[in-house]
Design a protein around this motif. Structure first.
Motif, PDB file in Angstrom:
ATOM      1  N   LEU A 314       1.399   6.236  14.990  1.00 31.95           N
ATOM      2  CA  LEU A 314       1.398   5.049  15.840  1.00 31.95           C
ATOM      3  C   LEU A 314       0.655   5.414  17.123  1.00 31.95           C
ATOM      4  O   LEU A 314       1.266   5.859  18.098  1.00 31.95           O
ATOM      5  N   GLY A 315      -0.686   5.269  17.100  1.00 30.63           N
ATOM      6  CA  GLY A 315      -1.476   5.725  18.239  1.00 30.63           C
ATOM      7  C   GLY A 315      -1.418   7.231  18.339  1.00 30.63           C
ATOM      8  O   GLY A 315      -1.736   7.949  17.380  1.00 30.63           O
ATOM      9  N   SER A 316      -0.959   7.733  19.477  1.00 33.17           N
ATOM     10  CA  SER A 316      -0.800   9.179  19.650  1.00 33.17           C
ATOM     11  C   SER A 316       0.588   9.648  19.259  1.00 33.17           C
ATOM     12  O   SER A 316       0.922  10.825  19.442  1.00 33.17           O
ATOM     13  N   ASN A 317       1.426   8.745  18.720  1.00 32.55           N
ATOM     14  CA  ASN A 317       2.793   9.081  18.337  1.00 32.55           C
ATOM     15  C   ASN A 317       2.911   9.175  16.820  1.00 32.55           C
ATOM     16  O   ASN A 317       2.007   8.786  16.073  1.00 32.55           O
ATOM     17  N   LEU A 318       4.085   9.670  16.371  1.00 36.27           N
ATOM     18  CA  LEU A 318       4.356   9.814  14.939  1.00 36.27           C
ATOM     19  C   LEU A 318       5.733   9.243  14.652  1.00 36.27           C
ATOM     20  O   LEU A 318       6.719   9.654  15.273  1.00 36.27           O
ATOM     21  N   SER A 319       5.807   8.307  13.731  1.00 40.30           N
ATOM     22  CA  SER A 319       7.093   7.707  13.371  1.00 40.30           C
ATOM     23  C   SER A 319       7.487   8.139  11.963  1.00 40.30           C
ATOM     24  O   SER A 319       6.627   8.441  11.127  1.00 40.30           O
ATOM     25  N   PHE A 320       8.800   8.148  11.708  1.00 41.46           N
ATOM     26  CA  PHE A 320       9.279   8.485  10.367  1.00 41.46           C
ATOM     27  C   PHE A 320      10.551   7.708  10.079  1.00 41.46           C
ATOM     28  O   PHE A 320      11.354   7.405  10.970  1.00 41.46           O
ATOM     29  N   ASN A 321      10.721   7.362   8.814  1.00 43.93           N
ATOM     30  CA  ASN A 321      11.897   6.624   8.355  1.00 43.93           C
ATOM     31  C   ASN A 321      12.303   7.180   7.004  1.00 43.93           C
ATOM     32  O   ASN A 321      11.622   6.969   5.998  1.00 43.93           O
ATOM     33  N   GLY A 327      13.068   8.086  13.338  1.00 45.93           N
ATOM     34  CA  GLY A 327      12.719   8.651  14.643  1.00 45.93           C
ATOM     35  C   GLY A 327      11.273   8.440  15.022  1.00 45.93           C
ATOM     36  O   GLY A 327      10.449   7.950  14.235  1.00 45.93           O
ATOM     37  N   LEU A 328      10.970   8.813  16.270  1.00 42.20           N
ATOM     38  CA  LEU A 328       9.628   8.721  16.830  1.00 42.20           C
ATOM     39  C   LEU A 328       9.344  10.011  17.597  1.00 42.20           C
ATOM     40  O   LEU A 328      10.144  10.424  18.442  1.00 42.20           O
TER      41      LEU A 328
END
Length: 471
Positions: A314-321, A327-328
């Motif tokens: 997500l842009g410069s971030n990383l999300s997980f489910n 989390g992010l």
């Protein structure tokens, strides 16, 4: 310049000047001084005593008006340097350093077809030219010059951080073994005495430049190998974080303990973020040091509504489910890296490792759910706990196989590099020592992992052998 050797005929009737490659008009007939109407005070470029070209009366070296003017100009820094054709960018560039103008001109005539030539009158001028950025692939250096002599000039080059590897060939009339040894002692690549064969000089120049180019190529390849070794070392450290997290999961009995272990592992990667854990024990949403803010809660709500398991940027971030673990991870672009390619490679590894951390947390939450269901029936508790422990055991086994594969690939690449790059013994020892060090570190982690696996196997065996009445 040293004393000049008298000109003489060889057994074949050819002049000694032709043996040095100089043009016939320079070697016989009238000298330039005679053609110009002077008193014949010009000097030849032979390396020995007191003679001149045929037809020119003998003179003592450096006593003619030409040499006197040249020496004075060189000593005062007033000699104007001569530079090669600026368009000859494809030719190797040679800097001729000699206080004798005739020698410089003749070397230019002999070599200009093969090399882009520049000249300097003395050592100080040569050093100033190089300091000013004059392109140079090799230096042809006289010994006897006013101001800085050739030995001092070569020593200055070898002491420079910029020009220490620049090839230097002495071209001198000093022929004793002591003079040659002194030339090599100050760092020269070769020592050619006058008179010389132009063909031989060209061969020595080509060899010196070729050695320099090969050394530069090997240096670049060595840097690449060292980068690979360091990258592998980073990978081993990152895998160690995952293995340590899996070990800690076995000692976590609450959601708070699981989240603390997760954020401490993320901190070892230099990252932070927010996390949501869901189990029969409840729901916990938090960051590393505090409950989630309203914005973080809304982000986690959005991620939870997505179909899982997923992990995405997500842009410069990383999300997980992963269902029970959402989390992010923030600001991956801030990770330290040497360049953009290294950064993207590191982000890719972090993505894989975050997935392993999330899966490990999921496995632990399943175990905690199984424990929470103990009051609903011993058989269900045994089955769920066994499933969770088997998953953890399998994950640890998979991690061990992955690390073993990394070591195998590393060893093969380094061994291949030893064969093809011709590294020195010191370089091979340095690389081998680096590999050994990290292999020992990984082995220690595996030792702990082996103990955990044995403990988990024992727990599974006990659960399988316990009757429902005893639970």
């Amino acid at each position: 310049m040293p004393p000049l050797r008298p000109w003489k005929k060889s057994a074949s009737g050819h002049s000694a000047a032709s043996r040095t490659g100089w043009p016939p008009e320079r070697a016989g007939g009238r000298s330039r001084a005679q053609r110009a109407g002077t008193d014949g005070g010009g000097c030849c470029v032979g390396p020995r005593a007191g003679a001149c070209w045929p037809g020119v009366p003998p003179v003592r070296p450096l006593r003619s008006s030409h040499h006197k003017d040249t020496a004075q100009a060189g000593a005062s820094g007033q000699c104007q340097a001569s530079h090669g054709d600026p368009d000859m960018t494809s030719l190797s560039k040679i800097l001729v350093v000699d206080d004798d103008e005739l020698t410089r001109e003749m070397l230019q005539m002999a070599l200009s077809g093969s090399y882009d030539m520049s000249t300097a009158c003395n050592g100080r001028e040569a050093l100033d030219m190089l300091e000013a950025g004059t392109p140079c692939d090799l230096v042809l250096l006289d010994v006897d010059m006013p101001g800085l002599n050739g030995y001092e000039t070569c020593a200055a080059l070898r002491g420079s951080s910029v020009h220490a590897e620049l090839p230097v060939i002495f071209l001198s009339g000093r022929v004793t073994i002591e003079e040659r040894a002194r030339g090599y002692s100050v760092g020269a690549d070769d020592y050619v005495t006058k008179p010389f064969e132009v063909v031989e000089l060209k061969a020595k120049i080509a060899l010196a430049i070729s050695r320099k180019e090969k050394a530069q190529a090997l240096s670049g390849q060595l840097d690449e190998i060292m980068g690979t070794v360091l990258t592998t070392a980073d990978m081993m450290g990152e895998v160690g974080v995952v293995l340590d997290f899996q070990r800690r999961m076995g000692h976590c009995h609450t959601l708070e303990e699981v989240s603390k272990a997760f954020f401490e592992s993320m901190d070892r990667y230099g990252l932070d973020g927010c996390l949501r854990l869901k189990s029969r024990l409840g729901i916990l949403s938090c960051s590393a040091s505090a409950p989630c803010s309203a914005l973080e809660e809304s982000i986690l709500d959005h991620l939870e509504r997505q179909d899982g398991p997923t992990i995405q940027s997500l842009g410069s971030n990383l999300s997980f489910n992963f269902g029970s673990v959402v989390g992010l991870v923030r600001n991956l672009m801030a990770l330290p890296a040497a360049n953009e390619a290294d950064l993207h490679e590191k982000i890719g590894r972090i993505r894989d490792n975050v997935a392993l951390l999330g899966e490990g947390a999921v496995s632990r939450l399943k175990a905690l759910d199984a424990e929470a269901e103990a009051n609903d029936g011993p058989k269900r508790l045994v089955a769920l706990t066994q499933e969770a422990l088997i998953e953890v055991n399998a994950l640890q086994h998979a991690n061990r196989l992955r690390v073993a594969a990394i070591f195998k690939a590393l060893c093969e690449e380094v061994e291949s590099s030893f064969i093809h790059l011709g590294l020195t013994s010191y370089q091979e020892e340095m690389l081998s020592e680096t590999i050994r060090k990290h292999m020992e570190a990984a082995t220690q982690v595996f030792g702990q992992t082996t103990q955990i696996e044995s403990h988990l196997d024992a727990m599974i065996h006990k659960l399988q052998n316990r009757s429902p009445a005893k639970v």
